[in-house]
Design a protein around this motif. Structure first.
Motif, PDB file in Angstrom:
ATOM      1  N   THR A 263       0.435  -1.043   0.043  1.00 42.25           N
ATOM      2  CA  THR A 263       0.052   0.215   0.184  1.00 42.25           C
ATOM      3  C   THR A 263       0.960   1.313  -0.087  1.00 42.25           C
ATOM      4  N   GLU A 264       0.240   2.293  -0.607  1.00 46.22           N
ATOM      5  CA  GLU A 264       1.337   3.116  -0.301  1.00 46.22           C
ATOM      6  C   GLU A 264       0.829   3.917   0.675  1.00 46.22           C
ATOM      7  N   ILE A 265       1.018   5.224   0.993  1.00 45.06           N
ATOM      8  CA  ILE A 265       1.191   5.889   2.661  1.00 45.06           C
ATOM      9  C   ILE A 265      -0.002   6.583   2.101  1.00 45.06           C
ATOM     10  N   VAL A 266      -0.348   7.619   0.916  1.00 50.04           N
ATOM     11  CA  VAL A 266      -2.082   7.940   1.104  1.00 50.04           C
ATOM     12  C   VAL A 266      -1.771   7.663  -0.403  1.00 50.04           C
ATOM     13  N   SER A 267      -3.239   7.154  -0.704  1.00 50.51           N
ATOM     14  CA  SER A 267      -3.734   5.805  -1.694  1.00 50.51           C
ATOM     15  C   SER A 267      -4.342   6.943  -2.314  1.00 50.51           C
ATOM     16  N   GLY A 268      -4.993   7.912  -2.237  1.00 55.81           N
ATOM     17  CA  GLY A 268      -6.148   8.526  -2.975  1.00 55.81           C
ATOM     18  C   GLY A 268      -6.006  10.308  -2.734  1.00 55.81           C
ATOM     19  N   ILE A 269      -6.540  10.643  -3.474  1.00 55.21           N
ATOM     20  CA  ILE A 269      -7.228  12.192  -2.959  1.00 55.21           C
ATOM     21  C   ILE A 269      -8.790  12.631  -3.468  1.00 55.21           C
ATOM     22  N   ALA A 355     -14.104  24.614  -1.229  1.00 59.73           N
ATOM     23  CA  ALA A 355     -13.891  22.927  -1.715  1.00 59.73           C
ATOM     24  C   ALA A 355     -12.901  22.447  -0.775  1.00 59.73           C
ATOM     25  N   LYS A 356     -13.373  21.130  -0.186  1.00 58.46           N
ATOM     26  CA  LYS A 356     -13.257  20.193   0.597  1.00 58.46           C
ATOM     27  C   LYS A 356     -11.789  19.540  -0.496  1.00 58.46           C
ATOM     28  N   ILE A 357     -10.690  19.561  -0.440  1.00 56.60           N
ATOM     29  CA  ILE A 357      -9.567  18.390  -0.515  1.00 56.60           C
ATOM     30  C   ILE A 357      -8.691  17.584   0.277  1.00 56.60           C
ATOM     31  N   SER A 358      -8.833  16.559   0.597  1.00 58.41           N
ATOM     32  CA  SER A 358      -8.791  15.338   1.056  1.00 58.41           C
ATOM     33  C   SER A 358      -7.648  14.290   0.617  1.00 58.41           C
ATOM     34  N   ILE A 359      -6.959  14.160   1.668  1.00 62.61           N
ATOM     35  CA  ILE A 359      -6.087  12.397   1.436  1.00 62.61           C
ATOM     36  C   ILE A 359      -5.898  11.570   2.146  1.00 62.61           C
ATOM     37  N   VAL A 360      -6.154   9.986   1.372  1.00 59.98           N
ATOM     38  CA  VAL A 360      -6.613   9.316   1.919  1.00 59.98           C
ATOM     39  C   VAL A 360      -5.450   7.720   2.142  1.00 59.98           C
ATOM     40  N   GLY A 361      -5.737   7.518   3.000  1.00 58.63           N
ATOM     41  CA  GLY A 361      -4.295   6.396   2.781  1.00 58.63           C
ATOM     42  C   GLY A 361      -4.459   5.662   4.621  1.00 58.63           C
ATOM     43  N   VAL A 362      -4.587   3.656   4.564  1.00 57.46           N
ATOM     44  CA  VAL A 362      -4.271   3.476   5.599  1.00 57.46           C
ATOM     45  C   VAL A 362      -2.809   3.658   6.489  1.00 57.46           C
ATOM     46  N   GLY A 363      -1.309   3.737   5.619  1.00 61.29           N
ATOM     47  CA  GLY A 363      -0.760   4.347   5.161  1.00 61.29           C
ATOM     48  C   GLY A 363      -0.457   4.646   6.678  1.00 61.29           C
ATOM     49  N   MET A 364      -0.995   6.133   6.902  1.00 65.66           N
ATOM     50  CA  MET A 364      -0.617   7.021   7.052  1.00 65.66           C
ATOM     51  C   MET A 364      -0.737   7.087   8.769  1.00 65.66           C
ATOM     52  N   ARG A 365      -1.411   5.355   9.232  1.00 65.57           N
ATOM     53  CA  ARG A 365      -1.455   5.069  10.809  1.00 65.57           C
ATOM     54  C   ARG A 365      -0.227   4.854  11.378  1.00 65.57           C
ATOM     55  N   VAL A 387      -9.522  25.783   7.071  1.00 64.52           N
ATOM     56  CA  VAL A 387      -9.856  25.107   8.005  1.00 64.52           C
ATOM     57  C   VAL A 387      -9.435  23.642   7.911  1.00 64.52           C
ATOM     58  N   ILE A 388      -8.156  22.863   8.639  1.00 62.59           N
ATOM     59  CA  ILE A 388      -8.462  21.705   8.779  1.00 62.59           C
ATOM     60  C   ILE A 388      -8.894  20.675   9.929  1.00 62.59           C
ATOM     61  N   SER A 389      -9.676  18.748   9.279  1.00 58.91           N
ATOM     62  CA  SER A 389      -9.714  18.443  10.225  1.00 58.91           C
ATOM     63  C   SER A 389      -8.829  16.735  10.005  1.00 58.91           C
ATOM     64  N   THR A 390      -9.087  15.920  10.085  1.00 60.03           N
ATOM     65  CA  THR A 390      -8.081  14.966  10.678  1.00 60.03           C
ATOM     66  C   THR A 390      -8.734  13.773  10.804  1.00 60.03           C
ATOM     67  N   SER A 391      -7.961  12.463  10.200  1.00 62.13           N
ATOM     68  CA  SER A 391      -8.599  11.296  11.253  1.00 62.13           C
ATOM     69  C   SER A 391      -7.565  10.200  11.295  1.00 62.13           C
ATOM     70  N   GLU A 392      -7.056   9.153  11.405  1.00 63.41           N
ATOM     71  CA  GLU A 392      -7.024   8.074  10.998  1.00 63.41           C
ATOM     72  C   GLU A 392      -6.220   7.894  10.254  1.00 63.41           C
ATOM     73  N   ILE A 393      -6.960   8.396   8.920  1.00 66.36           N
ATOM     74  CA  ILE A 393      -6.538   7.511   8.119  1.00 66.36           C
ATOM     75  C   ILE A 393      -7.042   8.744   6.921  1.00 66.36           C
ATOM     76  N   LYS A 394      -6.866  10.299   7.005  1.00 68.82           N
ATOM     77  CA  LYS A 394      -7.455  11.265   6.264  1.00 68.82           C
ATOM     78  C   LYS A 394      -6.767  12.645   7.094  1.00 68.82           C
ATOM     79  N   VAL A 395      -6.797  13.144   5.888  1.00 66.44           N
ATOM     80  CA  VAL A 395      -6.498  14.561   6.160  1.00 66.44           C
ATOM     81  C   VAL A 395      -7.358  15.285   5.399  1.00 66.44           C
ATOM     82  N   SER A 396      -8.153  16.306   5.696  1.00 70.52           N
ATOM     83  CA  SER A 396      -9.117  16.968   5.015  1.00 70.52           C
ATOM     84  C   SER A 396      -8.380  18.400   4.925  1.00 70.52           C
TER      85      SER A 396
END
Ligand code: ADP
Ligand code: ASP
Ligand code: MG
Length: 423
Positions: A263-269, A355-365, A387-396
């Motif tokens: 897996t990539e660290i970030v797999s999708g946007i 607009a909200k842009i998000s990077i997603v990836g399980v590798g972020m954990r 504004v910034i918001s994050t969770s375990e596998i995404k940053v928006s």
């Protein structure tokens, strides 16, 4: 040659795939291929492309604030046309088929009109069709409430119909045929260098979908994950004869994380336009203040997304910023201005066109510095983050809508997702 072992499959075709008569014939040919291979097939279809938008427009033209039950009667009509046409096209090439509307199956849902959730599906009628050697062609996006009214599942809801039917039938596969040949690292229509993924985990797909990638409705991914449906996204534009796949992956398979080797660290946007930012300045800083802002909004069924609270200079008041969808901005401001609670503030500011842009990836954990890179890339492009918001596998991040393409393309390249072969 030995015939493959018979499987039960659900095939779903979206709006563009049934967009005109020739495309409906093409869909029939895809279905025939699977029937000829000995499979039992249920087909779920959307309305012809543009049709649901047209129906939504008619409802709005008649009355801006219309009865949601009647909205569902109107907007579910598009699927009635496409199931009938597809059943005819199948019969025309010698495939026994019958069409079914949601209430006939029946697909039972909650009574939240316009955004109903599927509660139960009776597989008997579809199984009876299989027993008779027929293909069941089922209208997506619709169901019936306990009050016996037609409901719809929210825009893009045919994906969810297909997955729920696959779960009810205990199908071996649920193939989502659409106008792209799989799930890409980001929307391939915006970023030509986007790469098709062979596999993507349920969790990542869930984030991508809920953060704006409309290739699958979020709820469909949730259901597939909960019921272990083997879900695949593939193109309806591939030649029908040439796209027999047996059990091989031809598009993108949505599967468990442990089925994916690398897996990539970030797999999708993902990106979502149509966001709006609301700021309340100098709200009294005391317990219960967040509840007094967000309580009335929840009561008015406004969906609040990102939230930031900050101290003002005097230490006695706080500034609260949050986002809602642009369609709900007017209602949001109305609710806040007329809130009867003891909510007081110095100023109420609204900024649409975000607009909200998000990077997603399980590798972020397991990797540090992923978010920092995002901020750096946006800074280099002179793009301001609101504004910034994050969770375990995404940053928006929330940015001005004018910069969406620039931001997505720059991030796609920076995280090494660009396809080197793309021209
Ligand atoms: P359908 O009518 O078949 O349901 P949709 O228009 O709902 O099709 O979804 C397919 C579209 O999703 C594609 O045309 C593409 O522009 C868009 N899309 C957004 N993000 C992605 C992504 N990451 N991968 C593939 N497609 C995406
Ligand atoms: N026809 C519906 C829509 O346009 C459902 C779907 O396409 O999945 O939202
Ligand atoms: Mg769709």
């Amino acid at each position: 040659m030995r015939k493959p072992i018979m499987a039960r499959i659900v095939m779903k075709f979206g709006g563009t795939s049934v967009g005109d008569v020739d495309r409906i014939r093409n869909v029939a040919a895809h279905v025939k291929r699977e029937v000829d291979a000995g499979h039992q097939v249920a087909v779920v279809v959307s309305a012809m492309s543009g049709e649901t938008n047209r129906l939504v427009g008619l409802a709005r033209d008649v009355a801006r604030l219309h009865d949601a039950r009647e909205y569902d009667v109107v907007v579910s009509a598009g699927e009635q046309v496409s199931v009938g046409l597809l059943a005819m096209a199948l019969q025309d090439i010698g495939v026994a088929a019958r069409s079914w509307l949601g209430w006939q199956i029946s697909v039972q849902t909650s009574d939240v009109h316009g955004a109903a959730r599927i509660e139960a599906i009776e597989p008997e009628e579809m199984e009876a069709q299989f027993g008779e050697g027929r293909v069941a062609v089922i209208a997506g996006f619709q169901g019936v409430s306990s009050a016996n009214r037609i409901t719809t599942l929210g825009r893009g809801g045919s994906d969810t119909s297909a997955v729920a039917i696959a779960a009810a039938l205990k199908a071996d596969r649920c193939d989502i045929y659409t106008d792209v040949d799989g799930v890409y690292t980001t929307d391939p229509r915006m970023v030509p260098a986007a790469k098709k993924m062979d596999r993507v985990s349920y969790e990542e797909m869930l984030e991508m979908a809920s953060l704006g990638a409309k290739v699958l409705q979020t709820r469909s991914v949730e259901l597939a994950m909960a019921h272990n449906v083997r879900l695949q996204v593939r193109s309806s534009f591939d030649a029908p004869e040439a796209s027999a796949n047996g059990n091989d992956i031809v598009g993108t398979l949505i599967c468990d994380e442990d089925e994916i080797m690398e897996t990539e660290i970030v797999s999708g946007i993902a990106y979502a336009r149509n966001e709006a930012k609301v700021t309340l300045r100098e709200v009294a800083d005391r317990p219960g203040i967040a509840a007094s802002i967000f309580g009335p909004l929840a009561d008015a069924a406004v969906n609040v997304d990102m939230i930031v609270q900050n101290m003002s200079a005097d230490g006695k008041t706080t500034d609260v910023t949050f986002t809602v969808s642009q369609d709900e901005l007017e209602r949001t401001l109305g609710v806040l201005k007329s809130a009867t609670t003891d909510l007081t503030f110095a100023d109420l500011q609204a900024a649409p066109d975000m607009a909200k842009i998000s990077i997603v990836g399980v590798g972020m954990r397991s990797h540090a510095g992923v978010a920092q890179k995002m901020f750096q890339v946006l800074a280099e492009k002179g793009i301001n983050i609101h504004v910034i918001s994050t969770s375990e596998i995404k940053v928006s991040v929330l940015i001005d809508v004018d910069y969406v393409e620039l931001a997505v393309r720059a991030l796609h390249a920076a995280y090494g997702l660009d396809d080197d072969l793309a021209g």
